[in-house]
Design an enzyme around this catalytic site. Structure first.
Site, PDB file in Angstrom:
ATOM      1  N   ASP A 128       0.837  -1.193   0.000  1.00  0.00           N
ATOM      2  CA  ASP A 128       0.000   0.000   0.000  1.00  0.00           C
ATOM      3  C   ASP A 128       0.875   1.247   0.000  1.00  0.00           C
ATOM      4  O   ASP A 128       2.021   1.219   0.460  1.00  0.00           O
ATOM      5  CB  ASP A 128      -0.902   0.031   1.236  1.00  0.00           C
ATOM      6  CG  ASP A 128      -1.876  -1.126   1.283  1.00  0.00           C
ATOM      7  OD1 ASP A 128      -2.151  -1.707   0.223  1.00  0.00           O
ATOM      8  OD2 ASP A 128      -2.352  -1.451   2.391  1.00  0.00           O
ATOM      9  N   LYS A 129       0.319   2.346  -0.468  1.00  0.00           N
ATOM     10  CA  LYS A 129       1.058   3.603  -0.541  1.00  0.00           C
ATOM     11  C   LYS A 129       1.747   3.929   0.781  1.00  0.00           C
ATOM     12  O   LYS A 129       2.931   4.272   0.806  1.00  0.00           O
ATOM     13  CB  LYS A 129       0.106   4.744  -0.923  1.00  0.00           C
ATOM     14  CG  LYS A 129       0.744   6.123  -0.873  1.00  0.00           C
ATOM     15  CD  LYS A 129      -0.263   7.218  -1.159  1.00  0.00           C
ATOM     16  CE  LYS A 129       0.373   8.596  -1.009  1.00  0.00           C
ATOM     17  NZ  LYS A 129      -0.605   9.694  -1.264  1.00  0.00           N
TER      18      LYS A 129
END
Length: 313
Positions: free
Chosen positions: A146-147
């Protein structure tokens, strides 16, 4: 930034039978090859001009047409339709050979381009760093973080390596270990969470534990490394790799991650942290070319390490 081809100019005349319609409605019918939302975006961007008397002017999507108006449109491609461009973005590479590279992704770096993030991603960086990555699916990326999750990722540099790594991930032979800080006091110091994960039924940006048959099987093993007063330092080992898996599974048992604005809901956070406290700390695999068993470890970034020091005080 992705290469921007020249916009395609279109010129048309509003037919009399469209009298009284909004401009976007009329154009959507005249240009069925484009979606109405795309046409509205072009109007809002000033790419649609309509003759007002003898002078063309930027149009409004709510403008009513009466037939006979001359309309010009500069049809720009959507970023999703453009080839991704190489960008000189620094990467923290722990290992690299002719087949694979292993990197330590910082929190804040998006893995793959998507809505709102069409540039400045890990994929753009790989296209710059790895000659020939443009010929590989997703530039060699075989799994995502995830970012706002930091830590270890493996990337393939050849199609053969990518194919084998994907098979190994499916066979659950790639070792992926994460550190997380979860809210609350866990009743069990060690356990497994096995619950299928699918798209949330009403909140499309979220994943959720769903009924059997509606999602994909997901299995997370966890161990509490240290239980503090209001949070726990937890080690998680992925047996499967579903989107947001650790975040969803820990939230499912009532212990969402500290700093997770998506899955923590209204659960009170005793400590301010700018993003979900999740770091991919260890990665182990069988090299797809040599067959050698390899393993790497990446210390958590300073904000995560500082959080652990704060909790120890």
């Amino acid at each position: 930034m992705p290469h921007q081809p020249m916009p395609q100019s279109r010129h048309l005349t509003i037919p009399p039978e469209h009298a009284g319609r909004r401009l976007d409605q009329s154009l959507a019918e005249l240009l069925p090859e484009y979606s109405r939302s795309r046409i509205q975006a072009w109007i809002d961007a000033g790419l649609v001009r309509i003759a007002m008397g003898d002078t063309p002017a930027n149009a409004s999507r709510k403008l009513k047409v009466w037939g006979g108006e001359a309309v010009s449109l500069e049809a720009e491609a959507h970023p999703a339709e453009l080839p991704y461009q190489a960008e000189a973005i620094a990467l923290s590479i722990l290992y690299e050979d002719d087949a694979i590279l292993v990197l330590d992704k910082p929190a804040g770096l998006v893995t793959h381009p998507g809505a709102g993030n069409w540039e400045g991603t890990l994929l753009n960086a790989l296209l710059h760093h790895v000659p020939g990555a443009a010929t590989l699916p997703r530039a060699g990326i075989v799994h995502r973080l995830d970012k706002d999750t930091s830590g270890l990722m493996v990337v393939a540099k050849t199609l053969e390596a990518q194919t084998q790594l994907v098979r190994d991930l499916q066979a659950r032979s790639v070792k992926r270990v994460y550190w997380a800080v979860a809210l609350g006091r866990l009743q069990r110091l060690e356990g497994s969470i096995e619950a299928p994960i699918g798209r949330h039924p009403t909140q499309r940006i979220k994943m959720a534990v769903v009924e059997e048959g509606r999602g994909k099987p997901a299995l997370t093993h966890y161990k509490v490394l240290r239980q503090f007063a209001e949070v726990a330092w937890v080690e998680c080992r992925l047996a499967t790799g579903r989107t947001h898996q650790i975040r969803v599974h820990l939230a499912h048992i009532g212990h969402p991650l500290l700093g997770d604005s998506v899955y923590a809901g209204r659960k009170r956070s005793p400590i301010d942290f700018p993003h979900q406290a999740l770091h991919a700390v260890r990665l182990g695999l069988v090299h797809p070319g040599t067959g050698e068993t390899m393993e790497w470890e990446a210390a958590p970034p300073e904000d995560f390490a500082g959080l652990l020091r704060q909790l120890e005080m």
